[in-house]
Design a protein around this motif. Structure first.
Motif, PDB file in Angstrom:
ATOM      1  N   LEU A   4       0.820  -1.200   0.000  1.00 25.12           N
ATOM      2  CA  LEU A   4       0.000   0.000   0.000  1.00 25.12           C
ATOM      3  C   LEU A   4       0.855   1.251   0.000  1.00 25.12           C
ATOM      4  O   LEU A   4       1.878   1.326   0.666  1.00 25.12           O
ATOM      5  N   GLU A   5       0.393   2.218  -0.751  1.00 27.61           N
ATOM      6  CA  GLU A   5       1.050   3.524  -0.807  1.00 27.61           C
ATOM      7  C   GLU A   5       0.226   4.477   0.049  1.00 27.61           C
ATOM      8  O   GLU A   5      -1.000   4.485  -0.043  1.00 27.61           O
ATOM      9  N   ARG A   6       0.862   5.254   0.875  1.00 25.34           N
ATOM     10  CA  ARG A   6       0.133   6.217   1.699  1.00 25.34           C
ATOM     11  C   ARG A   6       0.514   7.621   1.272  1.00 25.34           C
ATOM     12  O   ARG A   6       1.673   8.013   1.382  1.00 25.34           O
ATOM     13  N   ARG A   7      -0.480   8.325   0.756  1.00 25.28           N
ATOM     14  CA  ARG A   7      -0.261   9.720   0.385  1.00 25.28           C
ATOM     15  C   ARG A   7      -1.594  10.455   0.451  1.00 25.28           C
ATOM     16  O   ARG A   7      -2.650   9.845   0.598  1.00 25.28           O
ATOM     17  N   ALA A   8      -1.545  11.749   0.318  1.00 21.33           N
ATOM     18  CA  ALA A   8      -2.756  12.566   0.382  1.00 21.33           C
ATOM     19  C   ALA A   8      -3.612  12.303  -0.857  1.00 21.33           C
ATOM     20  O   ALA A   8      -3.115  12.324  -1.981  1.00 21.33           O
ATOM     21  N   VAL A   9      -4.881  12.045  -0.627  1.00 20.09           N
ATOM     22  CA  VAL A   9      -5.835  11.794  -1.714  1.00 20.09           C
ATOM     23  C   VAL A   9      -6.962  12.816  -1.577  1.00 20.09           C
ATOM     24  O   VAL A   9      -7.649  12.864  -0.554  1.00 20.09           O
ATOM     25  N   ALA A  10      -7.150  13.623  -2.592  1.00 19.70           N
ATOM     26  CA  ALA A  10      -8.233  14.613  -2.594  1.00 19.70           C
ATOM     27  C   ALA A  10      -9.548  13.895  -2.899  1.00 19.70           C
ATOM     28  O   ALA A  10      -9.746  13.389  -4.004  1.00 19.70           O
ATOM     29  N   LEU A  11     -10.420  13.846  -1.922  1.00 19.61           N
ATOM     30  CA  LEU A  11     -11.685  13.130  -2.096  1.00 19.61           C
ATOM     31  C   LEU A  11     -12.572  13.714  -3.190  1.00 19.61           C
ATOM     32  O   LEU A  11     -13.198  12.950  -3.929  1.00 19.61           O
ATOM     33  N   PRO A  12     -12.653  15.043  -3.350  1.00 18.80           N
ATOM     34  CA  PRO A  12     -13.490  15.555  -4.439  1.00 18.80           C
ATOM     35  C   PRO A  12     -13.056  15.030  -5.804  1.00 18.80           C
ATOM     36  O   PRO A  12     -13.898  14.673  -6.635  1.00 18.80           O
ATOM     37  N   ASP A  13     -11.751  14.949  -6.033  1.00 20.72           N
ATOM     38  CA  ASP A  13     -11.250  14.448  -7.316  1.00 20.72           C
ATOM     39  C   ASP A  13     -11.539  12.956  -7.478  1.00 20.72           C
ATOM     40  O   ASP A  13     -11.949  12.513  -8.550  1.00 20.72           O
ATOM     41  N   LEU A  14     -11.309  12.190  -6.425  1.00 20.78           N
ATOM     42  CA  LEU A  14     -11.543  10.751  -6.467  1.00 20.78           C
ATOM     43  C   LEU A  14     -13.008  10.448  -6.749  1.00 20.78           C
ATOM     44  O   LEU A  14     -13.338   9.666  -7.643  1.00 20.78           O
ATOM     45  N   VAL A  15     -13.902  11.083  -6.013  1.00 22.92           N
ATOM     46  CA  VAL A  15     -15.342  10.828  -6.180  1.00 22.92           C
ATOM     47  C   VAL A  15     -15.816  11.282  -7.557  1.00 22.92           C
ATOM     48  O   VAL A  15     -16.579  10.583  -8.223  1.00 22.92           O
ATOM     49  N   ALA A  16     -15.355  12.437  -8.020  1.00 24.62           N
ATOM     50  CA  ALA A  16     -15.756  12.922  -9.344  1.00 24.62           C
ATOM     51  C   ALA A  16     -15.292  11.975 -10.444  1.00 24.62           C
ATOM     52  O   ALA A  16     -16.043  11.677 -11.384  1.00 24.62           O
ATOM     53  N   ASP A  17     -14.078  11.464 -10.325  1.00 22.76           N
ATOM     54  CA  ASP A  17     -13.547  10.527 -11.314  1.00 22.76           C
ATOM     55  C   ASP A  17     -14.356   9.238 -11.348  1.00 22.76           C
ATOM     56  O   ASP A  17     -14.749   8.760 -12.413  1.00 22.76           O
ATOM     57  N   VAL A  18     -14.642   8.692 -10.181  1.00 22.21           N
ATOM     58  CA  VAL A  18     -15.418   7.454 -10.103  1.00 22.21           C
ATOM     59  C   VAL A  18     -16.842   7.689 -10.605  1.00 22.21           C
ATOM     60  O   VAL A  18     -17.405   6.863 -11.327  1.00 22.21           O
ATOM     61  N   GLN A  19     -17.421   8.835 -10.262  1.00 24.48           N
ATOM     62  CA  GLN A  19     -18.777   9.145 -10.716  1.00 24.48           C
ATOM     63  C   GLN A  19     -18.837   9.259 -12.239  1.00 24.48           C
ATOM     64  O   GLN A  19     -19.774   8.773 -12.861  1.00 24.48           O
ATOM     65  N   ARG A  20     -17.841   9.884 -12.833  1.00 25.41           N
ATOM     66  CA  ARG A  20     -17.806   9.985 -14.301  1.00 25.41           C
ATOM     67  C   ARG A  20     -17.757   8.600 -14.936  1.00 25.41           C
ATOM     68  O   ARG A  20     -18.464   8.317 -15.899  1.00 25.41           O
ATOM     69  N   GLN A  21     -16.898   7.753 -14.413  1.00 19.63           N
ATOM     70  CA  GLN A  21     -16.741   6.417 -14.993  1.00 19.63           C
ATOM     71  C   GLN A  21     -17.996   5.564 -14.830  1.00 19.63           C
ATOM     72  O   GLN A  21     -18.459   4.951 -15.779  1.00 19.63           O
ATOM     73  N   VAL A  22     -18.549   5.527 -13.643  1.00 14.44           N
ATOM     74  CA  VAL A  22     -19.692   4.667 -13.375  1.00 14.44           C
ATOM     75  C   VAL A  22     -20.996   5.311 -13.844  1.00 14.44           C
ATOM     76  O   VAL A  22     -21.951   4.612 -14.183  1.00 14.44           O
ATOM     77  N   GLY A  23     -21.018   6.631 -13.907  1.00  9.51           N
ATOM     78  CA  GLY A  23     -22.232   7.337 -14.307  1.00  9.51           C
ATOM     79  C   GLY A  23     -22.718   6.949 -15.693  1.00  9.51           C
ATOM     80  O   GLY A  23     -23.917   6.827 -15.937  1.00  9.51           O
ATOM     81  N   ARG A  24     -21.792   6.731 -16.607  1.00  5.24           N
ATOM     82  CA  ARG A  24     -22.170   6.321 -17.972  1.00  5.24           C
ATOM     83  C   ARG A  24     -22.863   4.956 -17.955  1.00  5.24           C
ATOM     84  O   ARG A  24     -23.871   4.759 -18.613  1.00  5.24           O
ATOM     85  N   LEU A  25     -22.290   4.027 -17.215  1.00  7.14           N
ATOM     86  CA  LEU A  25     -22.892   2.686 -17.124  1.00  7.14           C
ATOM     87  C   LEU A  25     -24.265   2.757 -16.470  1.00  7.14           C
ATOM     88  O   LEU A  25     -25.202   2.094 -16.905  1.00  7.14           O
TER      89      LEU A  25
END
Length: 92
Positions: free
Chosen positions: A2-23
């Protein structure tokens, strides 16, 4: 490993929403992701993988006309990400 670093939740959620939103749209399912603020310390690849797995499962069991909701709630110094859907649920 596992890699531990800062993850911006707004970016992560927006990216996942874009990908899954189409399906979801193709299947007649509404995907709603509430704005999630903040940054967490974690493995961005694994966090994305977990969210995609949960959303994939929700897509699989939510009928057309149903909905899936992704939310993030701050809990002290942590954030709880939740995926909920209108599918049949899991039997006890």
């Amino acid at each position: 490993m596992l890699e531990r670093r800062a993850v911006a939740l707004p970016d992560l959620v927006a990216d996942v929403q874009r990908q899954v939103g189409r399906l979801a749209a193709d299947r007649g399912i509404t995907l709603d992701a509430t704005p999630v603020a903040g940054t967490v310390l974690g493995d961005p690849v694994r966090l994305r993988q977990v969210l995609l797995n949960l959303l994939d499962n929700a897509l699989r069991y939510t009928p057309a006309g149903g909905s899936i909701r992704l939310t993030g709630l701050p809990q002290g110094r942590q954030v709880r990400l939740t995926v909920a859907d209108t599918g049949p649920g899991i039997a006890p």
